[in-house]
Design an enzyme around this catalytic site. Structure first.
Site, PDB file in Angstrom:
ATOM      1  N   HIS A  30       0.922  -1.223   0.162  1.00  0.00           N
ATOM      2  CA  HIS A  30       0.041  -0.165  -0.175  1.00  0.00           C
ATOM      3  C   HIS A  30       0.669   1.282   0.021  1.00  0.00           C
ATOM      4  O   HIS A  30       1.524   1.529   0.875  1.00  0.00           O
ATOM      5  CB  HIS A  30      -0.889   0.056   1.009  1.00  0.00           C
ATOM      6  CG  HIS A  30      -1.777   1.224   1.418  1.00  0.00           C
ATOM      7  ND1 HIS A  30      -2.520   1.671   0.293  1.00  0.00           N
ATOM      8  CD2 HIS A  30      -1.709   2.353   2.293  1.00  0.00           C
ATOM      9  CE1 HIS A  30      -3.132   2.839   0.480  1.00  0.00           C
ATOM     10  NE2 HIS A  30      -2.697   3.326   1.696  1.00  0.00           N
ATOM     11  N   ASP A  32       0.969   5.120  -0.323  1.00  0.00           N
ATOM     12  CA  ASP A  32       0.374   6.468  -0.250  1.00  0.00           C
ATOM     13  C   ASP A  32       0.897   7.378  -1.413  1.00  0.00           C
ATOM     14  O   ASP A  32       2.217   7.524  -1.228  1.00  0.00           O
ATOM     15  CB  ASP A  32       0.351   7.032   1.322  1.00  0.00           C
ATOM     16  CG  ASP A  32      -0.454   6.161   2.262  1.00  0.00           C
ATOM     17  OD1 ASP A  32      -1.574   5.876   1.864  1.00  0.00           O
ATOM     18  OD2 ASP A  32       0.225   5.785   3.221  1.00  0.00           O
ATOM     19  N   ASP A 154      -7.661   1.768   2.378  1.00  0.00           N
ATOM     20  CA  ASP A 154      -7.331   2.487   3.230  1.00  0.00           C
ATOM     21  C   ASP A 154      -8.165   3.972   3.493  1.00  0.00           C
ATOM     22  O   ASP A 154      -8.130   4.484   4.650  1.00  0.00           O
ATOM     23  CB  ASP A 154      -5.993   3.086   2.883  1.00  0.00           C
ATOM     24  CG  ASP A 154      -5.137   3.551   4.362  1.00  0.00           C
ATOM     25  OD1 ASP A 154      -5.843   3.448   5.275  1.00  0.00           O
ATOM     26  OD2 ASP A 154      -4.366   4.537   4.104  1.00  0.00           O
ATOM     27  N   HIS A 403      -6.216   9.630  -0.607  1.00  0.00           N
ATOM     28  CA  HIS A 403      -6.920   9.555   0.878  1.00  0.00           C
ATOM     29  C   HIS A 403      -6.221  10.415   1.882  1.00  0.00           C
ATOM     30  O   HIS A 403      -6.651  10.429   2.811  1.00  0.00           O
ATOM     31  CB  HIS A 403      -7.482   8.425   1.204  1.00  0.00           C
ATOM     32  CG  HIS A 403      -6.234   7.361   1.371  1.00  0.00           C
ATOM     33  ND1 HIS A 403      -5.985   6.538  -0.178  1.00  0.00           N
ATOM     34  CD2 HIS A 403      -5.400   6.983   2.162  1.00  0.00           C
ATOM     35  CE1 HIS A 403      -4.979   5.612   0.488  1.00  0.00           C
ATOM     36  NE2 HIS A 403      -4.773   6.049   1.556  1.00  0.00           N
TER      37      HIS A 403
END
Length: 977
Positions: A30, A32, A154, A403
């Site tokens: 994951h 970001d 997420d 996000h």
């Protein structure tokens, strides 16, 4: 049932074992797209002292490990990073990756440029970033690359409209990481962690139903099974080592798998094997998973009924579909999200309000930039102003949907970088817009842009005695829009495109605005006039200073408010309390209705933790220390003053030295404009503060209020209630806050009061008849969700951020309210844009320099139809999206189907052929073959795609239809009005 097919390309899924519990290991990282570090820092592995992460090394390492062992699988989501890495690879590496994708060993999931937030993003920007990502994947990695599975692991809550977008793009399913802890616990008990989400009450179920799976560990591996270099769990040690731990690891894993299976309905379960920025050394993960799979499966010889395999989300989804079950149905959304008692993630609905506004404005300008690039063609990209480019802003806006971007949950340095990237995109698009307008209008004027009109600064209008205002309108219908420009003269004449005079007024710049920009900066007056621009086109207005009058006068405080205490126009009358200066009543004169409305500003003291919970308010979490907010004004009476002329009536209210508001009615406008200015929020008393604007009315709302979903669908909210699970409320304020992307309203059986916002904010109705929106926050403590710093936002002068924004207030009957708020919300989101140019000197005459008014449409679109996208594709092709912006049954007039003739739509080019595409715009609509799932309420009915007749394109309520348009430009110059 849908026809049998494999979820990706042929032979892409590993075999499973019937009669066994099949454990699908899904290796993933994951990554970001900005959070604690900037996008560049994350990609290159810079600033590892802040967070150890280097995405380029992750992709290098994963590809090498997949090549080394054919049984391995991996999934990847963030296209912004993948595209950056792709540009650095040689052709041999690219071919290797394409083969891995074609074989299903590397599965792309999600497909967006970033993993977008779902609370505070507008559906238009969400479509843009998904289309950008999917387009890159199909173009560069081939037809197997665009995902069939949405991967939203997420984001902090999940919206109905985001899910509807995935469904209409052809995704087979969606996987979520974060849902409310109470909701998840109850679903585990009911074995409803996998469900069918009906994402629209207006669209057909086959088009809007989306299979949705809630992952067991958010997106982390099971406890004890993390084998990244960032983890400390023991590796699998086999062979004759004295450290051999195979028996323990296998037994622990079998226990975990068996327990997890109790909450799911089939003999297939999924385990996410990875986490934030994992797999920089992919060998660590894969070597241990290879051993885990081998040793767990070896137990089958001793009677174990557990089978472990490398897998992907779409392979797992395929097995669930083959189970041929019916699934529980959900029709609401997943807001608000809480990960524990007193821990509601509702603060980020408002965090960093200036960045939220800049993102919203940037998408507005991106749409204008795309439209003009489509209408002007190559001349927009290579014109007299220099090379124009929309891709920089398009990518920056797409990154901003992440996000931890528009949410305001990033570190301050990262927020600054997001704003910097957007600013760079604006510069490139402004060149493109200048080139396009020069080409379309046939003028060689030197266009300029005033980027600081929010504080009434514009060097051209302040210094010039004559100038041109070109107003571009991106909507498919004519709009009337108020223009306010700083000037140093006292009298001006304004003429429209036909040389006719336009009423105008010169008004003093407010004391508050003057103070914001510094006492020595900017003009003392503003020129105000009402401009009108045609559908998908522009109008040109000429402004000339009158020869008389003092060119500079000092700032003037508006006169003290006389009796009667009201402002009014032909639509509305707004009354104020003569003792306190507060808003007290609104009257809709046309509908002969009135409503007592008291409005003021308050703050919630931000909790720093107490005996119930140590949880503090922070960038993510909203937690007031009391359910009663404190008035910003220290006394009941506030300072007021009035401006009244033929074009505008406005009351200036000062609640404190750091909070003020202008209540404004422009001539002809059917809404009340509230322009608020808040900050710097004082924190010298040691309390962080969350500032709200609250409206109190006598409406009997019975605990209900209404908010939008990403600016599109409307959802009913009920205080202290969730439609699909039993809520134990622990936070009476924060637990009732919802994202307000564009509007919130309350109503009784007859009257509706609606507030439109110019950015995303948190909002609620804490008591019957009341409505509130959080406009700004400044906090002194971190909320312990990873960002590691309090949300302080000092601003440029380091005293604290000042934020200015607008709320539009609409009062109408319940029956007619939807027509008003739908159209006004689109105007606010897709606002017209003014571009300026010098007036050409004393010899200038209107009309001598090119086309004065222009529309790219032959006729206006009906009010219920919105031109959502017009963007260039390849030479001679455009991407066109039209949407029906009303829900079924919402309006007696506007919720009816509408038929459009595409071939007779545009005036600037001739359409030669039209192909209907999926919502993502990357594949033909008839190429979509979604898995059809059966809801517990009965079978879903599939409907084939009808043959397209471009002369009769019908849009049903909430339809968005996407077309690839092939066209020829006419030999003649573009037609004006």
């Amino acid at each position: 049932m849908s026809p049998p097919r494999l979820p990706l390309c042929p032979q892409s899924c590993p075999p499973t074992r019937p009669g066994f519990l099949n454990v699908h290991l899904v290796p993933h990282t994951h990554d970001d797209v900005g959070w604690l570090k900037t996008v560049e820092q994350y990609f290159y592995g810079v600033r590892n002292d802040v967070q150890h992460a280097g995405v380029q090394y992750i992709l290098d390492s994963v590809v090498a490990q997949l090549v080394a062992e054919p049984s391995r699988r991996f999934i990847y989501a963030e296209v912004a990073f993948l595209a950056r890495w792709w540009r650095l690879q040689d052709e041999a590496t690219r071919d290797t990756v394409r083969q891995l994708v074609e074989q299903g060993r590397l599965e792309l999931v999600g497909g967006g440029w970033s993993m977008a937030d779902e609370a505070v993003t507008h559906y238009s920007a969400g479509l843009e970033q998904l289309g950008l990502g999917r387009g890159f994947l199909r173009r560069e990695l081939g037809p197997c690359a665009p995902p069939r599975v949405a991967w939203q692991i997420d984001p902090f809550g999940h919206s109905l409209q985001s899910a509807a977008t995935f469904a209409q793009m052809g995704y087979d399913g969606l996987f979520l990481g974060r849902v409310d802890h109470q909701d998840k616990a109850q679903r585990e008990q009911r074995r409803e962690l996998e469900l069918l989400w009906r994402t629209s009450g207006s669209l057909q179920s086959t088009g809007s139903d989306l299979f949705t799976g809630i992952l067991p560990n958010v997106y982390n591996p099971p406890t004890g099974f993390c084998w990244d270099q960032l983890c400390s769990d023991p590796p699998v040690v086999d062979g004759d080592s004295e450290e051999n731990n195979v028996a323990t690891i296998v037994s622990t894993f079998l226990d975990i798998a068996t327990n997890q299976a109790k909450s799911y309905r089939t003999n297939h379960i999924i385990m996410t094997m990875g986490s934030d920025f994992h797999y920089e050394n992919a060998n660590l993960w894969f070597k241990n998973m290879d051993k885990l799979i081998a040793h767990v499966n070896a137990r089958q010889a001793n009677g174990s009924r557990v089978h472990v395999l490398y897998s992907t989300p779409s392979c797992y989804l395929w097995e669930l579909h083959q189970a041929n079950l019916s699934w529980s149905l959900k029709m609401d959304d997943f807001f608000p999200y809480s990960d524990g008692p007193h821990q509601f993630w509702t603060g980020y609905f408002t965090s960093r309000p200036a960045l939220k506004r800049y993102e919203r404005l940037s998408n507005n300008f991106l749409q204008i930039c795309s439209q003009l690039e489509a209408l002007a063609g190559p001349a927009a990209r290579d014109g007299p102003y220099g090379p124009g480019d929309s891709s920089v802003l398009r990518e920056a806006v797409a990154v901003a949907q992440h996000h931890d971007a528009v949410t305001g949950t990033e570190k301050q340095d990262v927020a600054n970088d997001y704003a910097k990237q957007l600013a760079m995109g604006w510069e490139k698009c402004q060149l493109l817009v200048s080139n396009a307008l020069s080409s379309l209008s046939g003028t060689k004027e030197t266009f300029t842009f005033c980027n600081s009109l929010n504080v009434s600064i514009c060097p051209l209008t302040e210094a010039s005695s004559q100038f041109i205002v070109l107003l571009y309108n991106p909507l498919g219908r004519r709009v009337s829009w108020p223009i306010r420009l700083p000037v140093n003269g006292v009298s001006y004449t304004v003429t429209d495109p036909h040389g006719q005079p336009v009423p105008s007024e010169v008004v003093p710049v407010s004391i508050v605005t003057h103070g914001l920009r510094g006492n020595d900066a900017g003009a003392m007056q503003e020129l105000l006039f009402q401009a009108s621009a045609p559908a998908l086109g522009f109008s040109t207005f000429t402004v000339t200073q009158s020869p008389h009058g003092d060119p500079r006068v000092p700032p003037v405080q508006p006169p003290v408010l006389p009796q009667p205490w009201d402002i009014h126009n032909e639509h509305l009358r707004v009354l104020f309390d003569p003792l306190t200066g507060h808003l007290k009543e609104i009257q809709n004169l046309a509908k002969n209705i009135s409503l007592p409305v008291f409005q003021s500003f308050y703050w919630y003291n931000a909790s720093v933790g107490n005996e119930e919970s140590s949880q503090a308010s922070g960038a993510y979490i909203f937690r007031p220390n009391s359910s009663e907010p404190i008035p910003v004004s220290g006394s009941k009476q506030i300072s007021t003053s009035l401006v009244k002329n033929a074009l505008v009536q406005e009351l200036h209210q000062n609640f404190s030295s750091w909070c003020s508001q202008v209540v404004r009615l422009h001539a002809g406008q059917p809404y009340v404009e509230l322009e608020w200015t808040v900050g710097p929020i004082p924190v010298e008393d040691g309390w962080g503060k969350e500032i709200i604007s609250r409206f109190q009315t006598p409406l009997r709302t019975e605990g209900r209020f209404y908010t939008d979903s990403n600016g599109r669908q409307i959802l009913e909210r009920r205080r202290d209630y969730r439609p699909t699970w039993n809520l134990s409320q622990t936070e009476p304020v924060a637990g009732n806050y919802y994202p307000v992307t564009s509007r919130i309203f309350i109503k009784d059986k007859k009257i509706q009061l609606t507030v439109l916002t110019d950015r995303s904010q948190g909002g609620s109705s804490i008591s019957d008849g009341s409505l509130e929106l959080m406009v700004h926050r400044r906090l002194l403590y971190d909320d312990n969700r990873g960002v590691g710093e309090p949300l302080v936002e000092l601003g440029a002068d380091k005293r604290g951020l000042v934020v200015r924004g607008r709320h539009l207030l609409l009062l109408d009957t319940v029956q007619a309210a939807a027509d008003g708020h739908r159209l006004r919300a689109q105007e606010l989101f897709m606002a017209p844009y003014p571009v300026l140019a010098p007036g050409g000197g004393p010899s200038y005459r209107p009309g001598q320099h090119g086309l004065q008014e222009f529309s790219a449409l032959r006729r206006e679109l009906p009010p219920s139809i919105h031109l959502l996208t017009l963007a260039p594709r390849d030479t001679g092709t455009l991407l066109l999206r039209l949407e029906h912006q009303f829900e079924r049954g919402e309006s007696s007039n506007s919720s009816q189907p509408v038929t459009i003739d595409l071939l007779d739509l545009f005036s600037t080019f001739t359409i030669t052929s039209v192909q209907e595409m999926s919502l993502g715009g990357d594949q033909p609509l008839d190429a979509i073959s979604r898995l059809v799932w059966t809801p517990a309420t009965g079978p879903a009915q599939s409907q084939p795609v009808a043959k397209l007749d471009p002369r009769r394109v019908t849009l049903q309520p909430m339809d968005i239809r996407t077309f690839l348009v092939h066209y020829e430009e006419p030999g003649a110059a573009p037609g004006g009005l």
